[in-house]
Design a protein around this motif. Structure first.
Motif, mmCIF file in Angstrom:
data_model
loop_
_atom_site.group_PDB
_atom_site.id
_atom_site.type_symbol
_atom_site.label_atom_id
_atom_site.label_comp_id
_atom_site.label_asym_id
_atom_site.label_seq_id
_atom_site.Cartn_x
_atom_site.Cartn_y
_atom_site.Cartn_z
ATOM 1 N N SER A 108 5.129 -16.138 -6.483
ATOM 2 C CA SER A 108 5.992 -16.844 -7.420
ATOM 3 C C SER A 108 7.035 -17.605 -6.613
ATOM 4 N N GLU A 109 7.979 -18.224 -7.312
ATOM 5 C CA GLU A 109 9.050 -18.941 -6.611
ATOM 6 C C GLU A 109 9.941 -17.985 -5.821
ATOM 7 N N ASP A 110 9.857 -16.684 -6.122
ATOM 8 C CA ASP A 110 10.654 -15.683 -5.408
ATOM 9 C C ASP A 110 10.019 -15.230 -4.100
ATOM 10 N N GLY A 111 8.772 -15.641 -3.842
ATOM 11 C CA GLY A 111 8.084 -15.262 -2.620
ATOM 12 C C GLY A 111 6.674 -14.789 -2.908
ATOM 13 N N ALA A 112 6.090 -14.095 -1.942
ATOM 14 C CA ALA A 112 4.708 -13.638 -2.087
ATOM 15 C C ALA A 112 4.545 -12.269 -1.449
ATOM 16 N N MET A 113 3.540 -11.540 -1.943
ATOM 17 C CA MET A 113 3.202 -10.223 -1.423
ATOM 18 C C MET A 113 1.690 -10.147 -1.349
ATOM 19 N N GLY A 114 1.176 -9.617 -0.234
ATOM 20 C CA GLY A 114 -0.264 -9.498 -0.086
ATOM 21 C C GLY A 114 -0.643 -8.285 0.743
ATOM 22 N N LEU A 115 -1.940 -7.997 0.751
ATOM 23 C CA LEU A 115 -2.485 -6.879 1.518
ATOM 24 C C LEU A 115 -3.560 -7.404 2.458
ATOM 25 N N ILE A 116 -3.442 -7.050 3.741
ATOM 26 C CA ILE A 116 -4.479 -7.402 4.709
ATOM 27 C C ILE A 116 -5.715 -6.569 4.373
ATOM 28 N N VAL A 117 -6.880 -7.208 4.295
ATOM 29 C CA VAL A 117 -8.088 -6.488 3.877
ATOM 30 C C VAL A 117 -9.068 -6.232 5.016
ATOM 31 N N ASN A 118 -8.736 -6.649 6.241
ATOM 32 C CA ASN A 118 -9.690 -6.454 7.336
ATOM 33 C C ASN A 118 -9.097 -5.716 8.543
ATOM 34 N N ARG A 119 -8.172 -4.784 8.281
ATOM 35 C CA ARG A 119 -7.588 -3.974 9.356
ATOM 36 C C ARG A 119 -7.710 -2.486 9.018
ATOM 37 N N PRO A 120 -8.842 -1.845 9.374
ATOM 38 C CA PRO A 120 -9.001 -0.427 9.070
ATOM 39 C C PRO A 120 -8.078 0.436 9.924
ATOM 40 N N LEU A 121 -7.761 1.604 9.422
ATOM 41 C CA LEU A 121 -6.992 2.606 10.171
ATOM 42 C C LEU A 121 -7.883 3.852 10.312
ATOM 43 N N PRO A 122 -8.892 3.782 11.200
ATOM 44 C CA PRO A 122 -9.854 4.884 11.288
ATOM 45 C C PRO A 122 -9.236 6.210 11.718
ATOM 46 N N GLU A 123 -8.071 6.149 12.345
ATOM 47 C CA GLU A 123 -7.415 7.382 12.791
ATOM 48 C C GLU A 123 -6.717 8.119 11.645
ATOM 49 N N ILE A 124 -6.633 7.492 10.476
ATOM 50 C CA ILE A 124 -5.994 8.128 9.319
ATOM 51 C C ILE A 124 -7.061 8.471 8.289
ATOM 52 N N ASP A 125 -7.218 9.742 8.021
ATOM 53 C CA ASP A 125 -8.200 10.228 7.060
ATOM 54 C C ASP A 125 -7.547 10.378 5.687
ATOM 55 N N PHE A 126 -8.245 9.905 4.643
ATOM 56 C CA PHE A 126 -7.709 9.971 3.286
ATOM 57 C C PHE A 126 -7.375 11.415 2.897
ATOM 58 N N GLY A 127 -8.263 12.352 3.220
ATOM 59 C CA GLY A 127 -8.031 13.760 2.885
ATOM 60 C C GLY A 127 -6.797 14.316 3.561
ATOM 61 N N ASP A 128 -6.616 13.976 4.841
ATOM 62 C CA ASP A 128 -5.425 14.432 5.566
ATOM 63 C C ASP A 128 -4.162 13.844 4.955
ATOM 64 N N LEU A 129 -4.251 12.587 4.567
ATOM 65 C CA LEU A 129 -3.106 11.914 3.947
ATOM 66 C C LEU A 129 -2.744 12.587 2.630
ATOM 67 N N MET A 130 -3.765 12.934 1.838
ATOM 68 C CA MET A 130 -3.509 13.625 0.570
ATOM 69 C C MET A 130 -2.824 14.972 0.825
ATOM 70 N N GLU A 131 -3.260 15.665 1.869
ATOM 71 C CA GLU A 131 -2.657 16.960 2.216
ATOM 72 C C GLU A 131 -1.179 16.787 2.576
ATOM 73 N N GLN A 132 -0.863 15.728 3.337
ATOM 74 C CA GLN A 132 0.528 15.451 3.707
ATOM 75 C C GLN A 132 1.379 15.152 2.480
ATOM 76 N N LEU A 133 0.767 14.577 1.450
ATOM 77 C CA LEU A 133 1.489 14.242 0.225
ATOM 78 C C LEU A 133 1.532 15.409 -0.760
ATOM 79 N N GLY A 134 0.906 16.530 -0.386
ATOM 80 C CA GLY A 134 0.891 17.689 -1.267
ATOM 81 C C GLY A 134 -0.094 17.559 -2.406
ATOM 82 N N ILE A 135 -1.099 16.692 -2.234
ATOM 83 C CA ILE A 135 -2.144 16.524 -3.243
ATOM 84 C C ILE A 135 -3.375 17.277 -2.757
#
Length: 197
Positions: free
Chosen positions: A41-68
């Motif tokens: 918008s006129e206030d700026g922009a926000m986006g997500l990079i879609v081609n930079r994986p973080l293979p060292e971060i596991d979704f399950g481990d991340l959920m555990e850190q969040l208490g899920i």
């Protein structure tokens, strides 16, 4: 947060488009990156990079850190680097039905694509529920008023359509050249220097 990108009549709104970093991109964090524009918008922009994986971060481990607590039906969700702003903050990019209401915390990016920032989507995914297609990004790319437009004028970015394979596919090395080819550009012919006639 559920405002539709179609609600603006400004033809220059890039919400739902992709940005393809040109070879002359001066910021090394965005070299050969493909960015999905989630809000513009006129206030700026926000986006997500879609081609930079973080293979060292596991979704399950991340959920555990969040208490899920994930169960045996938890989905295998890829974790990616979404951008340099707030790298500790998570954004779930996911498919959605084309019609229907968007709950609190969901930003619809296109007809069948949304971004959600609430904890409940992570809990759903940890229990095999929620959207069929999803990735988790950490951090985001942000631009102040006029900043993205200025970078585009300086040959930093090319815009294009955000195909599902570019957004959710896992062959990250192929995304940048594929995004360029989809715009009719041969990546091998690009130069890092912008010329003037």
């Amino acid at each position: 947060m559920s405002r539709s990108p179609d609600s603006t009549d400004d033809g220059r709104n890039l919400t739902g488009k992709i940005l393809i970093a040109m070879p002359g991109m001066s910021d090394p964090r965005f070299r050969r990156s493909v960015v999905l524009v989630c809000a513009h918008s006129e206030d700026g922009a926000m986006g997500l990079i879609v081609n930079r994986p973080l293979p060292e971060i596991d979704f399950g481990d991340l959920m555990e850190q969040l208490g899920i607590e994930a169960d045996d039906s938890a989905r295998r969700i890829e974790v990616r680097f979404g951008g340099p702003v707030e790298p500790g903050r998570g954004f779930v990019l996911h498919s959605v039905p084309e019609h229907g209401e968007d709950p609190e915390g969901r930003l619809r990016i296109g007809r069948a694509l949304a971004m959600t920032t609430t904890r409940d989507i992570l809990e759903d995914l940890a229990h095999g529920e929620g959207p069929e297609t999803a990735v988790l990004t950490l951090g985001y790319a942000g631009w102040g008023p006029g900043q993205l437009e200025d970078e585009m004028l300086k040959n930093g970015w090319l815009t294009g359509e955000g195909a599902e394979e570019l957004i959710f596919g896992e062959d990250h090395d192929a995304k940048w050249p594929l995004a360029l080819k989809a715009q009719g550009i041969d990546p091998s012919l690009l130069s890092g220097a912008a010329g003037r006639a």
